[in-house]
Design an enzyme around this catalytic site. Structure first.
Site: not given
Length: 760
Positions: A33-34, A219-220, A250, A630
């Site tokens: 994603k980043t 983002d998020e 998430q 994670r």
DNA sequence: ATACACGCGCTTTTT
DNA sequence: GCGCGTGTAT
């Protein structure tokens, strides 16, 4: 083909190059994603000729913003500097700093943090005669915050109030906002809501930002709230070049008013949205991903979505059943020690948990073993008393109307201004209708006989109480004057001298040395800001086309803003080679080769407070999912049969979520040799599934020895229970009993007298 | 005014 | 097991 899509998979490339109109990128964990966001920015600038300063990118934490900037820097170099990149709160603070005047927010406003807000609410309670025992100030503040996050102001809240509690909230809310306004302060929520107000109240200001920003990225997005949604919608209106990235699975901030519908309904709200699914995971092993899938697909009402990987299957997920929380911590340490011997680094490990309190046992075990670790959360540097003291002075210098800081600084170190005097001052100031700082100025003027005409009658303070006040206001005036020409670090040093702060701390207790070190550290941090402020000015000059910041922030203002907006998550520095201890919430967005998730138990994960509400239960599940994903190589899940909470013990069954992990990918271990607890746990289950509490009294010379683990007992008040442990402790004898139900445990057993054995 | 001792309620998560 | 508010002794 573009330079910035090289090495990306087709979906990722699509997400990078779809630059017109609304775009929704649904990005599973570890799906790059980043990388997509940074490449998209680089692509816009380098290949679509978009000026960097015409792009706004919003992240969830300052750290994410920092990292993103570094990565864009690496792709674009210097050009990236004029990009607007930050958290919603930081970006809004900037906007208000520049344009807040249009709605009466003066540019040196203070930002009230959580503690400041609570203090203000408590003072308002006493002014309004609201009893803090009847109404919890925290709950009232929570209600105010929730209202703000739904964009409901005090008037509207009052109109809609449907209960006595809400009426009280409405009254406090109204006064609270009045106070913020009078003190030229905003709270966290206001940073966003006041910006919305600004845009609504001043079309020119809104138009300015709309025209400037041709592209908005968020983002998020699954964790945005209504206010944030409105902000980006307003900003992007017109061109609709709005790209949001997120993952509904998430979404873990519902309790903070995040609204998952923002992402779920995005396609409907923005017609012609291009949706891109990123489903290939590059992070985790096959088994870890299967475990994650098992957990998340058991969530209801969730569109089934795939997540796959080409990574190898890897080792099984371990599920460890510990005797108690110390056993759990010992397991963690043991595993890390083994790993370190075979070449792992401390920095490869993260230990995650639901509640901050759980970190204690692990911390102690790590300290004993000498393994380097870093605790995220706990007390932030800026929350330390000595740091808050000094920051209060700085805030006061920056904005003398800030009453929260005034109240803190005025008698720190003690200079004879007690609660009584402060109260007299406060009453007098509100009679005059001026801020306390102003009242102090009047007091000074009166004392110097300079402005007799300014006051109809003399201040209602006798000379004995007034003297320390006069000394304080003169000090403050000197500092304000000094701030005009001295860098922040020098200002701080002068302040430390003038209030003899070192002496105060060193006399204050055995941790005085540490506190003084923190004070010095603050000077250090401040000095970096003086240099940084200059950098910002230089960068702005670099691009002649970029609009100059209309208001050059002073180093002091910049420092204070960042102090107010740093978060725990910002402090995660993965370059440091140390084991990371972190809550599941704060771990969002991070990854580690080896992850431990502790306390995978009923009442903890899912948390006891979420058992009643299916929505909250789902969120607990997602939180667990976030934790699992994670991990890159190894995942250890653990639960304990007995756990110390609030000085006593509680007994939790393994989490329901564990049942959703396919058995094929797990291996179960148990070190619970302690037959005592084993037996007790088994017996407890017989008692019923009701939650249990335990008591741990220690009574001299009592007949404690008469009890043995496993004994069924009856307490005069609390009914039937089971003895879990019975052992001498020093001169005393300690008996731990598990009872059905929950109650205030501490008062329970002053002696064993009300406790009798039940003969089966 | 200040320093300290006691009791109570509580913390799930944080920009 | 801690922090906060309250009450007491200097």
């Amino acid at each position: 083909m573009s330079n910035f899509t090289e090495g990306l998979n087709p979906r990722q490339a699509e997400a990078v190059t779809a630059v017109r109109g609304p775009v929704l990128i649904l990005a599973g964990p570890g799906s790059g994603k980043t990388r997509v966001i940074t490449h998209r920015i680089a692509y816009l600038v380098a290949e679509r000729g978009v000026k960097p300063w015409r792009i706004m990118a919003v992240t969830f934490t300052n750290k994410a913003a920092r990292e993103m900037r570094e990565r864009v820097d690496a792709l674009l170099g210097e050009a990236a500097h004029s990009l607007t990149l930050g958290t919603f709160h930081a970006i809004c603070a900037r906007i208000l700093r520049v344009d807040g005047g249009a709605i009466g927010v003066d540019r040196n406003f203070s930002i009230y943090d959580d503690g400041d807000q609570l203090g203000l609410v408590k003072r308002i309670f006493s002014e309004l005669g609201v009893d803090p025992k009847q109404f919890n100030p925290r709950a009232v503040l929570g209600a105010i915050s929730r209202a703000k996050n739904e964009l409901r102001d005090a008037e509207e809240f009052a109109r809609a109030a449907g209960s006595y509690f809400e009426e009280v909230v409405a009254r406090v809310y109204r006064r609270y906002q009045e106070r913020l306004h009078a003190e030229n302060a905003v709270d966290f929520d206001d940073l966003l809501t006041r910006t919305v107000d600004l845009f609504a109240g001043s079309p020119e200001v809104l138009a300015k930002y709309q025209q400037r920003y041709e592209h908005v990225l968020v983002d998020e997005f699954q964790d945005t709230n209504v206010v944030q949604y409105v902000l980006v919608r307003d900003l992007a209106r017109g061109h609709n070049n709005l790209c949001v990235v997120g993952d509904p699975d998430q979404s873990i901030y519902r309790w903070r008013s995040a609204d998952i519908r923002n992402i779920l309904n995005f396609e409907q709200d923005f017609p012609n949205t291009k949706v891109v699914l990123l489903e290939q995971n590059y992070r985790s092993t096959g088994t870890i991903l299967e475990a994650a899938q098992g957990v998340i697909s058991a969530a209801d009402g969730r569109p089934e979505k795939g997540l796959w990987t080409e990574n190898e299957q890897g080792l099984p997920v371990t599920v460890f059943e510990a005797q108690d929380d110390e056993g759990e911590a010992a397991y963690v340490v043991r595993e890390i020690m083994n790993g370190l011997r075979s070449g792992q680094r401390p920095g490869d490990y993260a230990v995650m948990y639901r509640t901050n309190a759980q970190s204690r046992a692990v911390e102690e075990a790590l300290v004993r073993s000498g393994i380097r670790y870093r605790l995220i959360g706990g007390t932030r540097f800026y929350d330390r008393r000595e740091v808050k003291d000094l920051v209060a002075y700085l805030r006061l210098i920056n904005n003398p109307r800030d009453s929260v800081s005034l109240a803190r600084a005025i008698n720190t170190p003690p200079r004879g201004i007690g609660a009584g005097t402060l109260n007299e001052l406060s009453v007098w100031a509100s009679e005059l209708g001026v801020p306390m700082y102003h009242a102090l100025q009047l007091l000074l003027a009166h004392d110097q006989g300079a402005a007799d005409g300014a006051l109809d009658r003399p201040p209602p303070l006798n000379s004995r109480t007034a003297r320390p006040l006069l000394r304080f206001i003169m000090l403050l005036n000197d500092l304000i004057e000094l701030a005009q020409r001295e860098p922040v670090a020098d200002l701080l040093k002068e302040l430390l001298e003038r209030i003899d702060y070192r002496r105060f701390l060193l006399d204050g207790g055995d941790d005085g040395e540490d506190r003084w070190a923190n004070a010095e550290e603050l000077v250090n941090l401040a000095s970096q800001y003086d240099a940084e402020a200059l950098d910002v000015a230089r960068d702005l000059d670099a691009d002649d086309e970029a609009p100059k910041e209309e208001v050059q922030r002073t180093a002091l203002a910049a420092f204070l803003e960042d102090v107010a907006l740093v978060s725990d998550a910002d402090e995660v520095d993965q370059r440091q080679d140390a084991v990371t201890l972190i809550t599941l919430h704060a771990a969002k967005g991070l990854e580690f080769p080896v992850v431990f998730i502790l306390g995978v138990e009923e009442n903890l994960l899912p948390h006891v407070r979420s058992l009643e509400d299916p929505e909250q239960m789902q969120e607990e599940r997602r939180l667990f999912y976030v934790g699992i994903t994670r991990a890159r190589e190894r995942l250890h899940l653990s639960h304990a049969m007995r756990r110390a909470t609030w000085g006593t013990s509680s007994f939790n069954d393994p989490s329901r979520f564990l049942r959703d992990i396919p058995p094929a990918v797990t291996t179960t271990r148990s070190r619970a040799e302690g037959h005592v607890v084993n037996r007790a746990a088994a017996l407890r289950r017989q008692l019923s599934a009701a939650p249990t509490a335990a008591i741990a009294p220690a009574a001299k010379g009592q007949a404690g020895a008469a009890f043995q683990p496993g004994d069924r007992v009856r307490h005069a008040k609390f009914g039937e229970g089971i003895v879990v442990n019975a052992a001498p402790r020093g001169e005393d004898f300690e008996v731990t009993v598990a009872f059905k139900g929950n109650f205030g445990v501490k008062k329970l057993l002053q002696s064993f007298a009300p406790l009798e054995k039940v003969v089966a």
